[in-house]
Design a protein around this motif. Structure first.
Motif, PDB file in Angstrom:
ATOM      1  N   ARG A  25      11.275  46.440  35.855  1.00  0.00           N
ATOM      2  CA  ARG A  25      11.085  46.128  34.429  1.00  0.00           C
ATOM      3  C   ARG A  25       9.813  46.767  33.888  1.00  0.00           C
ATOM      4  N   GLN A  26       8.746  46.754  34.662  1.00  0.00           N
ATOM      5  CA  GLN A  26       7.503  47.369  34.217  1.00  0.00           C
ATOM      6  C   GLN A  26       7.626  48.885  34.107  1.00  0.00           C
ATOM      7  N   ILE A  27       8.394  49.483  35.006  1.00  0.00           N
ATOM      8  CA  ILE A  27       8.546  50.939  34.991  1.00  0.00           C
ATOM      9  C   ILE A  27       9.522  51.387  33.922  1.00  0.00           C
ATOM     10  N   SER A  28      10.658  50.689  33.813  1.00  0.00           N
ATOM     11  CA  SER A  28      11.721  51.133  32.893  1.00  0.00           C
ATOM     12  C   SER A  28      11.676  50.459  31.527  1.00  0.00           C
ATOM     13  N   HIS A  29      11.001  49.334  31.417  1.00  0.00           N
ATOM     14  CA  HIS A  29      10.974  48.536  30.180  1.00  0.00           C
ATOM     15  C   HIS A  29      12.380  48.119  29.765  1.00  0.00           C
ATOM     16  N   ASP A  30      13.228  47.883  30.754  1.00  0.00           N
ATOM     17  CA  ASP A  30      14.625  47.533  30.491  1.00  0.00           C
ATOM     18  C   ASP A  30      15.046  46.433  31.468  1.00  0.00           C
ATOM     19  N   ASP A  31      15.386  45.268  30.914  1.00  0.00           N
ATOM     20  CA  ASP A  31      15.790  44.150  31.755  1.00  0.00           C
ATOM     21  C   ASP A  31      17.096  44.427  32.494  1.00  0.00           C
ATOM     22  N   ARG A  32      17.985  45.154  31.853  1.00  0.00           N
ATOM     23  CA  ARG A  32      19.266  45.469  32.493  1.00  0.00           C
ATOM     24  C   ARG A  32      19.047  46.342  33.730  1.00  0.00           C
ATOM     25  N   ALA A  33      18.219  47.364  33.604  1.00  0.00           N
ATOM     26  CA  ALA A  33      17.918  48.229  34.746  1.00  0.00           C
ATOM     27  C   ALA A  33      17.237  47.428  35.850  1.00  0.00           C
ATOM     28  N   ALA A  34      16.359  46.503  35.466  1.00  0.00           N
ATOM     29  CA  ALA A  34      15.678  45.668  36.448  1.00  0.00           C
ATOM     30  C   ALA A  34      16.670  44.770  37.178  1.00  0.00           C
ATOM     31  N   GLY A  35      17.613  44.217  36.446  1.00  0.00           N
ATOM     32  CA  GLY A  35      18.645  43.386  37.071  1.00  0.00           C
ATOM     33  C   GLY A  35      19.514  44.182  38.025  1.00  0.00           C
ATOM     34  N   ILE A  36      19.849  45.409  37.627  1.00  0.00           N
ATOM     35  CA  ILE A  36      20.659  46.270  38.497  1.00  0.00           C
ATOM     36  C   ILE A  36      19.888  46.610  39.773  1.00  0.00           C
ATOM     37  N   ALA A  37      18.596  46.919  39.637  1.00  0.00           N
ATOM     38  CA  ALA A  37      17.781  47.238  40.819  1.00  0.00           C
ATOM     39  C   ALA A  37      17.725  46.049  41.770  1.00  0.00           C
ATOM     40  N   ALA A  38      17.526  44.857  41.239  1.00  0.00           N
ATOM     41  CA  ALA A  38      17.489  43.664  42.083  1.00  0.00           C
ATOM     42  C   ALA A  38      18.850  43.419  42.735  1.00  0.00           C
ATOM     43  N   ALA A  39      19.929  43.649  41.989  1.00  0.00           N
ATOM     44  CA  ALA A  39      21.273  43.458  42.555  1.00  0.00           C
ATOM     45  C   ALA A  39      21.551  44.467  43.668  1.00  0.00           C
ATOM     46  N   ILE A  40      21.120  45.705  43.466  1.00  0.00           N
ATOM     47  CA  ILE A  40      21.309  46.731  44.512  1.00  0.00           C
ATOM     48  C   ILE A  40      20.547  46.332  45.772  1.00  0.00           C
ATOM     49  N   TYR A  41      19.324  45.853  45.604  1.00  0.00           N
ATOM     50  CA  TYR A  41      18.558  45.403  46.771  1.00  0.00           C
ATOM     51  C   TYR A  41      19.251  44.216  47.443  1.00  0.00           C
ATOM     52  N   ALA A  42      19.812  43.319  46.641  1.00  0.00           N
ATOM     53  CA  ALA A  42      20.453  42.121  47.181  1.00  0.00           C
ATOM     54  C   ALA A  42      21.702  42.434  47.998  1.00  0.00           C
ATOM     55  N   VAL A  43      22.389  43.529  47.691  1.00  0.00           N
ATOM     56  CA  VAL A  43      23.605  43.866  48.443  1.00  0.00           C
ATOM     57  C   VAL A  43      23.332  44.839  49.589  1.00  0.00           C
TER      58      VAL A  43
END
Length: 182
Positions: free
Chosen positions: A46-64
């Protein structure tokens, strides 16, 4: 564990405070570490992209990823060190976008969390120093390109340097077999 007692000290302290058994305390801790790691990945992105959606996707990718349920799910010092590493980086990345006292507070948080990582897991602390060094370099290049003045790029380098000295000092003082391990 005798050389890097961070996880075991936390577990015993929480066991004594809560009255839970050691296994229940360890299970709760590992679950909390999972949540904290995902939140940290979210914060960094979120700090790098300023986008909550991208942050959620990154966390989801890490989670899987296979590491999340298996490697990160074990009760081992790495399980505590990974969230510490992630949150130290998250605090440093957040400090970049802040100014004044807030910036210094995030840098202090990054340093304190990083020092906790040093006493928890040696390899994670070395990776943290390298990532903070890369972050410093990227920040320097970015500032130079944008011709921004008044912004200091060396703050994160100072945190990385202090963590590097602390990691080496910890290993030397305790005579931890880090070289043999590596």
């Amino acid at each position: 564990a005798s050389y890097f007692p961070g996880l075991h000290t936390l577990t015993v302290g929480l066991r004594e405070l809560s009255g839970l058994s050691t296994i229940r305390t360890a299970t709760v801790l590992v679950a909390c570490f999972h949540v904290l790691t995902l939140l940290g990945i979210f914060q960094i992105t979120r700090q790098i992209s300023h986008d909550d959606r991208a942050a959620g996707i990154a966390a989801a990718i890490y989670a899987v990823s296979p590491a999340f349920p298996f490697f990160d799910g074990m009760y081992a010092y790495e399980s505590f060190a990974i969230p510490l590493l992630v949150w130290s980086i998250a605090a440093a990345v957040t400090a970049i976008s802040e100014r004044g006292r807030v910036r210094r507070a995030w840098l202090v948080i990054s340093g304190v969390v990083g020092l906790t990582c040093v006493v928890t897991h040696h390899l994670s602390s070395y990776v943290l120093v390298v990532v903070l060094g890369i972050l410093t370099f990227c920040q320097f290049v970015s500032r130079r390109r944008q011709h921004l003045e008044g912004e200091r790029c060396g703050d994160i380098a100072v945190v990385a340097g202090l963590l590097a000295v602390a990691a080496v000092a910890w290993a030397v003082v305790l005579r931890a077999p880090v070289i043999t391990y590596l």
